[in-house]
Design a protein around this motif. Structure first.
Motif, PDB file in Angstrom:
ATOM      1  N   TYR A   1     -17.319 -67.227  32.238  1.00 27.17           N
ATOM      2  CA  TYR A   1     -18.042 -67.017  30.979  1.00 27.17           C
ATOM      3  C   TYR A   1     -18.642 -65.613  30.886  1.00 27.17           C
ATOM      4  CZ  TYR A   1     -18.031 -72.138  30.427  1.00 27.17           C
ATOM      5  OH  TYR A   1     -17.655 -73.458  30.307  1.00 27.17           O
TER       6      TYR A   1
ATOM      7  N   LEU B   1     -29.659 -69.509  28.847  1.00 30.16           N
ATOM      8  CA  LEU B   1     -28.475 -68.713  28.549  1.00 30.16           C
ATOM      9  C   LEU B   1     -27.644 -69.385  27.471  1.00 30.16           C
ATOM     10  CD1 LEU B   1     -27.333 -68.258  32.248  1.00 30.16           C
ATOM     11  CD2 LEU B   1     -28.451 -66.491  30.898  1.00 30.16           C
TER      12      LEU B   1
ATOM     13  N   TYR C   1     -22.198 -64.292  29.480  1.00 35.28           N
ATOM     14  CA  TYR C   1     -23.485 -64.917  29.198  1.00 35.28           C
ATOM     15  C   TYR C   1     -24.392 -63.983  28.399  1.00 35.28           C
ATOM     16  CZ  TYR C   1     -22.083 -68.203  32.862  1.00 35.28           C
ATOM     17  OH  TYR C   1     -21.408 -69.133  33.616  1.00 35.28           O
TER      18      TYR C   1
ATOM     19  N   ALA D   1     -23.424 -69.237  26.659  1.00 34.64           N
ATOM     20  CA  ALA D   1     -22.211 -68.802  27.355  1.00 34.64           C
ATOM     21  C   ALA D   1     -21.011 -68.877  26.431  1.00 34.64           C
ATOM     22  CB  ALA D   1     -21.981 -69.686  28.587  1.00 34.64           C
TER      23      ALA D   1
END
Length: 323
Positions: A59, A114, A61, A116
């Motif tokens: 990912y 976060l 982020y 993502a």
């Protein structure tokens, strides 16, 4: 390692990313829809590992709240390679887009929220969306500029310069992030960082004290017009703002770069100049009378101070003010 629990991202958090990207290049509706469809949310506890060294990062982020650090191991020593905070993007540097195992771990320094975006979707959108390519290029460019500045200051800057660099690039985080992590990032011992931090705090207190005294001086001289007192002295002015004569003298010499006499005369001359700038019919006093009212006790002292501070005589200045 426990499986990370990804959930659907809050639209308000997605809007933060879109606003940031819009500041680089207008986000198209198709790109906006892709972000809303694929963005996922993730919560990390303090000390939790987002990515381990040797893993593949799947990912890209974006930090909503909290802070992350990149950490690598060299000769069994853990070294902080970067610190990223709220409103910054973060991913594996050595294994960007999941194309190779990462050489640095990513760890939460504090509880961190976060969102993502999957690397596989990013790579697909690179082929379809110009705005993503442009925005990502600018983000990467900014990252490498920041990384170059960081490596330069750590390589050639002294400890105080490195500390100032962190304060400027991560404002407000010196009290949030454990000092051992900041010390590792700045390539210094925690004891050295603590010493520099204390010196900086003492300097700020000194600056605040200087500002406080300057405000008191300004009040005495503008509001109370103490400069009009012909017998005003360093000690009497110092006493009125409750500091020692020595401290006031030091402040005038180091902060204002003036002696006490020049400092007081500057206020007297300023007052006179303001009155000379008025229309002649609104000036009921002679220049000498203005000088006397402003605090000068002699004509020679007035003329000398005026020429020193203004560069011309009082009469020449008055002539210049006439239409």
């Amino acid at each position: 390692m426990p499986t990370k629990l990804y959930t659907k991202a809050d639209p308000k958090d997605i809007d933060k990313v879109i606003q940031l990207l819009n500041g680089i290049y207008p986000v198209s509706d198709n790109f906006r829809n892709a972000l809303n469809k694929h963005f996922m949310a993730l919560e990390l506890k303090k000390g939790a590992t987002l990515i381990k060294e040797g893993e593949t990062c799947q990912y890209m982020y974006f930090i909503i709240r909290g802070a992350l650090m990149g950490q690598t191991t060299h000769k069994k020593k853990k070294i902080v390679t970067y610190i990223s905070v709220a409103n910054e993007f973060v991913s594996s540097i050595s294994g960007m887009h999941g194309m190779a195992p990462t050489k640095e771990g990513i760890i939460a320094i504090e509880p961190t929220s976060l969102i993502a975006f999957p690397n596989e979707v990013i790579l697909q959108l690179f082929e379809q969306q110009f705005d993503l390519n442009y925005a990502f290029r600018m983000l990467v460019q900014q990252y490498y500029q920041d990384a170059q500045e960081r490596s330069h200051i750590i390589r050639v800057g002294n400890a105080k310069e490195r500390y100032q660099y962190f304060l400027q690039t991560k404002p407000g985080y010196i009290d949030q992030i454990p000092l051992e992590h900041i010390a590792s990032l700045l390539d210094m011992q925690p004891k050295t960082l603590e010493k520099i931090r204390k010196q900086h705090a003492d300097l700020l207190k000194k600056d605040e004290e200087t500002e406080r005294i300057c405000r008191l001086l300004e009040e005495q001289l503008t509001r109370h017009k103490r400069y009009e007192e012909k017998n005003i002295s360093l000690s009497s002015l110092a006493k009125s703002i409750q500091i020692s004569s020595h401290k006031l003298s030091s402040l005038l010499n180091n902060h204002y770069q003036q002696s006490f006499v020049d400092f007081i005369n500057s206020y007297r001359v300023k007052s006179i100049r303001e009155q000379l700038a008025q229309p002649r019919q609104e000036q009921p006093f002679t220049i000498e009378a203005l000088a006397y009212n402003a605090g000068f006790s002699s004509r020679s002292a007035f003329y000398s101070a005026f020429r020193k501070l203004v560069g011309v005589s009082p009469a020449e200045y008055a002539q210049q003010m006439r239409p």
